[in-house]
Design an enzyme around this catalytic site. Structure first.
Site, PDB file in Angstrom:
ATOM      1  N   ARG A  13       0.832  -1.203   0.000  1.00 30.86           N
ATOM      2  CA  ARG A  13       0.000   0.000   0.000  1.00 30.86           C
ATOM      3  C   ARG A  13       0.865   1.251   0.000  1.00 30.86           C
ATOM      4  O   ARG A  13       0.553   2.238  -0.676  1.00 30.86           O
ATOM      5  CB  ARG A  13      -0.918  -0.003   1.228  1.00 30.86           C
ATOM      6  CG  ARG A  13      -2.025  -1.054   1.158  1.00 30.86           C
ATOM      7  CD  ARG A  13      -2.961  -0.936   2.341  1.00 30.86           C
ATOM      8  NE  ARG A  13      -3.654   0.348   2.360  1.00 30.86           N
ATOM      9  CZ  ARG A  13      -4.559   0.677   3.295  1.00 30.86           C
ATOM     10  NH1 ARG A  13      -4.880  -0.209   4.250  1.00 30.86           N
ATOM     11  NH2 ARG A  13      -5.139   1.847   3.270  1.00 30.86           N
ATOM     12  N   ASP A  34      13.593   0.592 -11.490  1.00 33.45           N
ATOM     13  CA  ASP A  34      15.002   0.210 -11.498  1.00 33.45           C
ATOM     14  C   ASP A  34      15.180  -1.243 -11.053  1.00 33.45           C
ATOM     15  O   ASP A  34      14.486  -1.718 -10.166  1.00 33.45           O
ATOM     16  CB  ASP A  34      15.782   1.150 -10.566  1.00 33.45           C
ATOM     17  CG  ASP A  34      17.273   0.980 -10.684  1.00 33.45           C
ATOM     18  OD1 ASP A  34      17.880   0.395  -9.771  1.00 33.45           O
ATOM     19  OD2 ASP A  34      17.842   1.408 -11.705  1.00 33.45           O
ATOM     20  N   GLU A  89      13.506  -1.693 -16.158  1.00 31.52           N
ATOM     21  CA  GLU A  89      14.924  -1.963 -16.400  1.00 31.52           C
ATOM     22  C   GLU A  89      15.167  -3.440 -16.092  1.00 31.52           C
ATOM     23  O   GLU A  89      15.098  -3.872 -14.950  1.00 31.52           O
ATOM     24  CB  GLU A  89      15.794  -1.079 -15.504  1.00 31.52           C
ATOM     25  CG  GLU A  89      17.271  -1.276 -15.748  1.00 31.52           C
ATOM     26  CD  GLU A  89      18.118  -0.704 -14.644  1.00 31.52           C
ATOM     27  OE1 GLU A  89      18.940   0.182 -14.917  1.00 31.52           O
ATOM     28  OE2 GLU A  89      17.985  -1.165 -13.493  1.00 31.52           O
TER      29      GLU A  89
END
Length: 298
Positions: A13, A34, A89
């Site tokens: 959350r 990332d 990524e």
């Protein structure tokens, strides 16, 4: 990052509300997630070589809780903010990463494949640029056209061009330059930290170098510009996967076909070749495109 949805719903959350806060308060265009590979698998991608076999992407080593979180994040972002773009990524090539959630995918718009730059150097934060690895300290003294070209600078510039064109034409469906456009900036990017006495000296990119007419960085820029214009003309990024027809380790030659173009690269440090025989899909005469000739020889 690793967590269990069944035991850490508060964390989920918080992460989801954090995404919404940035969108509401700062009106972001989107997010780059990332190191997604470290989330997708319990082994975090460490010591794993991804070859494309489906067994590498489906099994008990996959973190299903992380998959569900990423699906929730993409669902919420795209539902509440249709203009939002999400980028993952990832080095593994997880199938369905950029398919819609309705189709069973994770819902990302784009995948930033970090496995390609790692083929050339281990691209880590604070590392040197590729050009600096190729030319080292001579970039401080021998990049001026007022000085004679040295072997190190000559070889480094040519390799820099070859590496970019090979990556651009063979690497995948998109091409993204490094920050600062990586035209050989001699300084590497190093943020303030204890190891450098909290210095800001290297927390910069020298964008001005490309504007100096007497510096050879303009040649690197000219090649990058013409390379992208050539791709606009022939469209190899949107074409199907390239077919590699020659991969000769001894000759240091790689040949492949893509978008009705024949790419021939010679990486040998001292050998050039005449009448070099390569395989082609269609017989006939292949004219040499001159779109990159001026930039490649300057």
């Amino acid at each position: 990052m690793s967590f269990s949805l069944s035991h850490s719903w508060e964390v989920v959350r918080f992460l989801l509300s954090n995404l919404r806060w940035w969108m509401e308060e700062y009106h972001f265009d989107g997010f780059r997630f990332d190191a997604v590979t470290s989330m997708l698998y319990h082994h975090h991608g460490i010591g794993t070589s991804f070859s494309g076999n489906y067994s590498e992407y489906f099994g008990t080593h996959v973190d299903e809780d992380a998959l569900v979180y990423l699906m929730l994040a993409n669902h919420i972002l795209h539902r509440l903010y249709p203009q939002c773009i999400t980028v993952a990524e990832d080095v593994s090539g997880m199938p369905g990463l950029c398919r819609s959630i309705e189709e069973g995918g994770l819902g990302f718009d784009y995948r930033l494949t970090m496995a390609v730059p790692d083929k050339w150097i281990q691209a880590l934060v604070g590392d040197k640029s590729l050009a600096f690895w190729l030319m080292d300290k001579e970039m401080y003294t021998n990049m001026s056209t007022l000085n004679a070209m040295t072997p190190v600078i000559d070889r480094g510039i040519q390799l820099h061009k070859l590496i970019r064109l090979l990556t651009h034409s063979l690497g995948g469906e998109g091409y993204l330059n490094f920050m600062g456009n990586e035209f050989g900036h001699p300084e590497w990017l190093d943020f303030p930290r204890k190891g450098n006495d909290e210095s800001y000296y290297y927390a910069r990119r020298q964008f001005n170098l490309v504007d100096s007419e007497h510096l050879r960085y303009r040649q690197l820029y000219a090649f990058d510009r013409d390379m992208n214009l050539t791709e606009d003309k022939y469209g190899w990024l949107a074409a199907g996967q390239a077919a590699v027809t020659t991969l000769n380790q001894a000759d240091k030659v790689i040949v492949f076909e893509r978008a009705n173009l024949l790419f021939i690269f010679n990486f040998h440090p001292c050998n050039s070749y005449n009448d070099y025989r390569v395989a082609v899909e269609h017989a006939g005469k292949y004219p040499f495109t001159r779109d990159l000739k001026k930039a490649s020889t300057s």
